[in-house]
Motif scaffolding. Structure first.
Motif, mmCIF file in Angstrom:
data_model
loop_
_atom_site.group_PDB
_atom_site.id
_atom_site.type_symbol
_atom_site.label_atom_id
_atom_site.label_comp_id
_atom_site.label_asym_id
_atom_site.label_seq_id
_atom_site.Cartn_x
_atom_site.Cartn_y
_atom_site.Cartn_z
ATOM 1 N N LYS A 167 0.838 -1.204 0.000
ATOM 2 C CA LYS A 167 0.000 0.000 0.000
ATOM 3 C C LYS A 167 0.874 1.256 0.000
ATOM 4 N N THR A 168 1.906 1.264 0.809
ATOM 5 C CA THR A 168 2.815 2.404 0.884
ATOM 6 C C THR A 168 3.542 2.613 -0.442
ATOM 7 N N ALA A 169 4.020 1.528 -1.036
ATOM 8 C CA ALA A 169 4.743 1.632 -2.312
ATOM 9 C C ALA A 169 3.822 2.121 -3.423
ATOM 10 N N LEU A 170 2.607 1.589 -3.492
ATOM 11 C CA LEU A 170 1.665 2.020 -4.528
ATOM 12 C C LEU A 170 1.238 3.469 -4.308
ATOM 13 N N SER A 171 1.027 3.842 -3.057
ATOM 14 C CA SER A 171 0.666 5.232 -2.749
ATOM 15 C C SER A 171 1.758 6.187 -3.196
ATOM 16 N N ALA A 172 3.008 5.825 -2.928
ATOM 17 C CA ALA A 172 4.132 6.665 -3.356
ATOM 18 C C ALA A 172 4.201 6.740 -4.875
ATOM 19 N N ALA A 173 3.905 5.641 -5.536
ATOM 20 C CA ALA A 173 3.969 5.614 -7.002
ATOM 21 C C ALA A 173 2.928 6.524 -7.639
ATOM 22 N N VAL A 174 1.739 6.622 -7.048
ATOM 23 C CA VAL A 174 0.715 7.485 -7.648
ATOM 24 C C VAL A 174 0.835 8.925 -7.170
ATOM 25 N N ALA A 175 1.545 9.153 -6.058
ATOM 26 C CA ALA A 175 1.636 10.503 -5.491
ATOM 27 C C ALA A 175 2.660 11.384 -6.183
ATOM 28 N N ASN A 176 3.647 10.805 -6.814
ATOM 29 C CA ASN A 176 4.677 11.580 -7.484
ATOM 30 C C ASN A 176 4.027 12.454 -8.553
ATOM 31 N N THR A 177 4.188 13.757 -8.429
ATOM 32 C CA THR A 177 3.488 14.681 -9.330
ATOM 33 C C THR A 177 4.354 15.189 -10.475
ATOM 34 N N ALA A 178 5.394 14.448 -10.811
ATOM 35 C CA ALA A 178 6.258 14.877 -11.920
ATOM 36 C C ALA A 178 5.445 15.021 -13.198
ATOM 37 N N PRO A 179 5.672 16.106 -13.929
ATOM 38 C CA PRO A 179 4.935 16.274 -15.190
ATOM 39 C C PRO A 179 5.402 15.252 -16.214
ATOM 40 N N LEU A 239 -4.197 7.804 -15.908
ATOM 41 C CA LEU A 239 -3.160 7.002 -16.538
ATOM 42 C C LEU A 239 -2.127 6.540 -15.519
ATOM 43 N N ARG A 240 -1.811 7.392 -14.571
ATOM 44 C CA ARG A 240 -0.857 7.014 -13.523
ATOM 45 C C ARG A 240 -1.411 5.856 -12.696
ATOM 46 N N PHE A 241 -2.662 6.003 -12.215
ATOM 47 C CA PHE A 241 -3.273 4.938 -11.423
ATOM 48 C C PHE A 241 -3.335 3.640 -12.236
ATOM 49 N N GLY A 242 -3.847 3.723 -13.465
ATOM 50 C CA GLY A 242 -3.996 2.527 -14.283
ATOM 51 C C GLY A 242 -2.683 1.804 -14.512
ATOM 52 N N CYS A 243 -1.634 2.544 -14.836
ATOM 53 C CA CYS A 243 -0.326 1.930 -15.071
ATOM 54 C C CYS A 243 0.257 1.340 -13.795
ATOM 55 N N VAL A 244 0.137 2.037 -12.683
ATOM 56 C CA VAL A 244 0.644 1.529 -11.401
ATOM 57 C C VAL A 244 -0.112 0.256 -11.005
ATOM 58 N N ILE A 245 -1.419 0.241 -11.194
ATOM 59 C CA ILE A 245 -2.224 -0.932 -10.839
ATOM 60 C C ILE A 245 -1.863 -2.123 -11.730
ATOM 61 N N LEU A 246 -1.742 -1.891 -13.037
ATOM 62 C CA LEU A 246 -1.362 -2.990 -13.932
ATOM 63 C C LEU A 246 0.020 -3.523 -13.575
ATOM 64 N N ARG A 247 0.966 -2.640 -13.255
ATOM 65 C CA ARG A 247 2.301 -3.079 -12.842
ATOM 66 C C ARG A 247 2.210 -3.921 -11.567
ATOM 67 N N HIS A 248 1.370 -3.498 -10.625
ATOM 68 C CA HIS A 248 1.156 -4.239 -9.377
ATOM 69 C C HIS A 248 0.654 -5.649 -9.688
ATOM 70 N N TYR A 249 -0.322 -5.749 -10.583
ATOM 71 C CA TYR A 249 -0.856 -7.060 -10.939
ATOM 72 C C TYR A 249 0.187 -7.912 -11.668
ATOM 73 N N LEU A 250 1.014 -7.303 -12.496
ATOM 74 C CA LEU A 250 2.091 -8.050 -13.149
ATOM 75 C C LEU A 250 3.070 -8.604 -12.119
ATOM 76 N N ASP A 251 3.351 -7.810 -11.096
ATOM 77 C CA ASP A 251 4.242 -8.278 -10.039
ATOM 78 C C ASP A 251 3.611 -9.440 -9.274
ATOM 79 N N ILE A 252 2.326 -9.317 -8.932
ATOM 80 C CA ILE A 252 1.619 -10.393 -8.214
ATOM 81 C C ILE A 252 1.598 -11.671 -9.048
ATOM 82 N N GLU A 253 1.364 -11.531 -10.336
ATOM 83 C CA GLU A 253 1.241 -12.688 -11.236
ATOM 84 C C GLU A 253 2.575 -13.110 -11.845
ATOM 85 N N ARG A 254 3.673 -12.598 -11.287
ATOM 86 C CA ARG A 254 5.034 -12.970 -11.705
ATOM 87 C C ARG A 254 5.251 -12.811 -13.212
ATOM 88 N N GLY A 255 4.742 -11.696 -13.751
ATOM 89 C CA GLY A 255 4.962 -11.369 -15.147
ATOM 90 C C GLY A 255 3.984 -11.992 -16.124
#
Length: 190
Positions: free
Chosen positions: A24-36, A141-157
């Motif tokens: 949760k902390t890692a995903l929160s940090a991933a979506v919070a970064n406001t870099a343009p 787009l940030r949320f969607g990409c972070v969530i898909l990456r999370h699922y890829l990690d859970i499903e081992r690629g």
């Protein structure tokens, strides 16, 4: 639907799963970064390759997004957010095509929102709790990409299982097959 209201989209009922505090902390940090979403290149060849990709994708998307500036901003953001999450850009574009048909204000029958059809519970789990922000392009787009990456990690690629989990149809082939077919439309070869 009435004029001005979001159109329904084709998202499945993604399941809210408990997250470990570290995740949760890692995903929160991933979506919070406001870099343009600005591309940075170390050499001119990479920059030129990116500009050629941008031109080709802009042409392919022109019938779905008529305004050139809006289209380019969208593509720049998809490119940036997909790369940031370690995802193939063509895959993300294929997912967006299947999920929302490139409609910013799409809402599915189960309440998923925006381009990548992000379920509102994600804003509570890893965001600031405001699901209306899912209609902001970069946020969605940030949320969607972070969530898909999370699922890829859970499903081992395993992309098939990850896409099924993203859509709430894990183990069934129609959704991943549709995304794979759409991805081929967005692949770029020089």
């Amino acid at each position: 639907m009435a004029a001005g209201l979001p159109l329904p989209a084709r998202a499945g009922g993604q399941v809210e799963e408990p997250l470990a505090n570290a995740v949760k902390t890692a995903l929160s940090a991933a979506v919070a970064n406001t870099a343009p979403p600005k591309a940075v290149f170390t050499n001119i060849e990479d920059r030129l390759r990116y500009l050629r990709w941008l031109g080709a994708m802009s042409e392919r998307l022109s019938k779905r997004k008529l305004d050139t500036q809006t289209r380019l901003e969208f593509l720049e953001t998809v490119w940036y957010e997909s790369r940031r999450a370690g995802l193939e850009t063509a895959l993300v574009l294929g997912l967006i095509q299947v999920e929302s048909g490139f409609r910013k204000y799409a809402i599915s029958s189960v309440g998923a929102r925006g381009y990548m059809q992000v379920m509102p519970f994600w804003t509570r789990l890893i965001g600031d709790g405001d699901p209306n922000k899912l209609f902001h392009m970069q946020t969605n787009l940030r949320f969607g990409c972070v969530i898909l990456r999370h699922y890829l990690d859970i499903e081992r690629g395993d992309l098939f299982l990850s896409l099924g989990r993203y859509n709430g149809s894990r183990g069934r082939s129609p959704y991943p097959d549709a995304v794979f077919a759409s991805r081929r439309l967005w692949e770029y070869r020089e």
